[in-house]
Design a protein around this motif. Structure first.
Motif, PDB file in Angstrom:
ATOM      1  N   UNK A   3       0.862  -1.179   0.000  1.00  0.00           N
ATOM      2  CA  UNK A   3       0.000   0.000   0.000  1.00  0.00           C
ATOM      3  C   UNK A   3       0.899   1.230   0.000  1.00  0.00           C
ATOM      4  N   UNK A   4       0.840   2.002  -1.069  1.00  0.00           N
ATOM      5  CA  UNK A   4       1.593   3.248  -1.065  1.00  0.00           C
ATOM      6  C   UNK A   4       0.909   4.264  -1.973  1.00  0.00           C
ATOM      7  N   UNK A   5       1.206   5.534  -1.709  1.00  0.00           N
ATOM      8  CA  UNK A   5       0.432   6.623  -2.275  1.00  0.00           C
ATOM      9  C   UNK A   5       1.078   7.235  -3.500  1.00  0.00           C
ATOM     10  N   UNK A   6       0.234   7.737  -4.367  1.00  0.00           N
ATOM     11  CA  UNK A   6       0.632   8.740  -5.338  1.00  0.00           C
ATOM     12  C   UNK A   6       0.102  10.064  -4.796  1.00  0.00           C
ATOM     13  N   UNK A   7       0.994  10.916  -4.297  1.00  0.00           N
ATOM     14  CA  UNK A   7       0.597  12.188  -3.691  1.00  0.00           C
ATOM     15  C   UNK A   7       0.808  13.363  -4.631  1.00  0.00           C
ATOM     16  N   UNK A   8       0.812  13.088  -5.930  1.00  0.00           N
ATOM     17  CA  UNK A   8       1.043  14.143  -6.914  1.00  0.00           C
ATOM     18  C   UNK A   8       0.045  15.284  -6.767  1.00  0.00           C
ATOM     19  N   UNK A   9      -1.204  14.954  -6.481  1.00  0.00           N
ATOM     20  CA  UNK A   9      -2.242  15.982  -6.385  1.00  0.00           C
ATOM     21  C   UNK A   9      -1.936  16.956  -5.247  1.00  0.00           C
ATOM     22  N   UNK A  10      -1.558  16.424  -4.077  1.00  0.00           N
ATOM     23  CA  UNK A  10      -1.219  17.297  -2.951  1.00  0.00           C
ATOM     24  C   UNK A  10       0.020  18.132  -3.260  1.00  0.00           C
ATOM     25  N   UNK A  11       0.982  17.515  -3.904  1.00  0.00           N
ATOM     26  CA  UNK A  11       2.214  18.239  -4.235  1.00  0.00           C
ATOM     27  C   UNK A  11       1.945  19.366  -5.227  1.00  0.00           C
ATOM     28  N   UNK A  12       1.084  19.084  -6.207  1.00  0.00           N
ATOM     29  CA  UNK A  12       0.803  20.066  -7.255  1.00  0.00           C
ATOM     30  C   UNK A  12      -0.097  21.193  -6.750  1.00  0.00           C
TER      31      UNK A  12
END
Length: 329
Positions: free
Chosen positions: A289-298
């Motif tokens: 289980x791991x995240x794609x946090x691109x949205x928060x970063x962007x």
């Protein structure tokens, strides 16, 4: 801003209170101290020990403190217990939160930051997880969080509530000065359990499953530092100005760490051998289980400061070594 931090004496909430102060905001803590600790909150921070079901008192606090925004961390979060006692979880995580939201709307406070979880996704078919993936919780804990996410969408449409829901992965670590940290009873999180085994507070730590399709056969999880989580919650404030705003973000580093790698990191940081025993897989544990946090970063210009496991473990070790018995009630 004047920020009511519900559950502000708990693990994540207390760290967020300190981050709010550092960012120039005015936190006010509401916590019934079932799992929180008064010692985790500085004495000069306004503090109220009130249950969320007491709408009269909660409303008075919102008005007296001139609250601009509410951050909500007050949930029960033991997955196994949610399966054996779901009523407890629905009353606290759903009903109490609805009391809070009704109170906010009635008092004209319409900005809300919600502590959600990656458990809303259930067992995903692929990694990393992005916010648009299907949500299918496999336990009542995850379901209660999803229920509130869905309620928030309705409230945004009907009442003009603006909210952000953050889906955490594995919150970990402690304040860098070692003054506050993780103190649960019972403790179920891996890093403090491994540290306890290293210092002899427990006989060993169990490794559930060594035959997963991962590099070392143990589960992979995304450990995100508690201060990094807190900073994201504050970064979203400016996004909530427009009534009816509905935002969802994953929060993780995107770099998974295995159970054995956590054990190795604790051994390296503490200089102590960690006794562990292997056990069968637990039902419902996905391999990774791991995240794609691109949205928060962007969108929030958020970047985790702690991107690898060793500094996260080092911060936890600093807290545990300075407070071997945790907080005193």
């Amino acid at each position: 801003m004047n920020v009511l931090v519900v559950g502000g004496a708990g693990y994540i909430g207390s760290h967020c209170v300190r981050q709010l102060i550092a960012a120039g905001h005015n936190p006010v803590v509401l916590d019934n101290l079932v799992f929180g600790y008064r010692a985790a909150v500085d004495k000069d921070v306004p503090f109220y020990s009130v249950n969320l079901g007491n709408e009269s008192e909660v409303g008075k606090i919102l008005r007296k403190e001139k609250i601009d925004i509410v951050m909500h961390f007050a949930a029960f979060a033991y997955v196994g217990e949610s399966v054996t006692d779901p009523l407890k979880y629905y009353f606290n995580n759903v009903a109490s939160t609805l009391h809070l939201l009704r109170c906010m709307i009635g008092s004209g406070v319409k900005k809300f930051v919600f502590s959600s979880t990656c458990a809303t996704y259930g067992i995903p078919e692929k990694m990393p997880l992005v916010e648009t993936m299907p949500q299918a919780p496999i336990n009542p804990y995850g379901q209660t969080k999803l229920d509130i996410e869905n309620a928030l969408k309705s409230f945004a449409h009907a009442y003009g509530l603006s909210f952000a829901a953050f889906r955490y992965f594995n919150a970990a670590g402690a304040a860098e000065d070692g003054r506050i940290g993780e103190c649960h009873n019972p403790e179920t999180h891996l890093i403090p359990l491994v540290i306890d085994a290293a210092i002899g507070k427990r006989e060993n730590v169990q490794v559930f499953g060594t035959d997963y399709p991962t590099p070392d056969g143990t589960c992979l999880r995304d450990y995100v530092h508690v201060d990094d989580l807190s900073r994201a919650h504050i970064a979203v404030f400016d996004k909530l100005e427009k009534p009816g705003t509905a935002l969802f973000y994953n929060l993780g580093t995107g770099t998974p760490t295995s159970v054995l790698e956590v054990i190795q990191a604790v051994e390296k940081v503490t200089g102590k051998k960690v006794p562990y025993v292997t056990a069968p897989r637990r039902a419902g544990d996905p391999p990774a289980l791991y995240a794609d946090s691109t949205k928060a970063k962007t969108e929030l210009n958020w970047e985790p400061k702690f991107t690898t496991i060793e500094p996260i473990v080092a911060s936890a070790w600093k807290w545990h070594s300075q407070h071997p018995d945790g907080f005193k009630k």
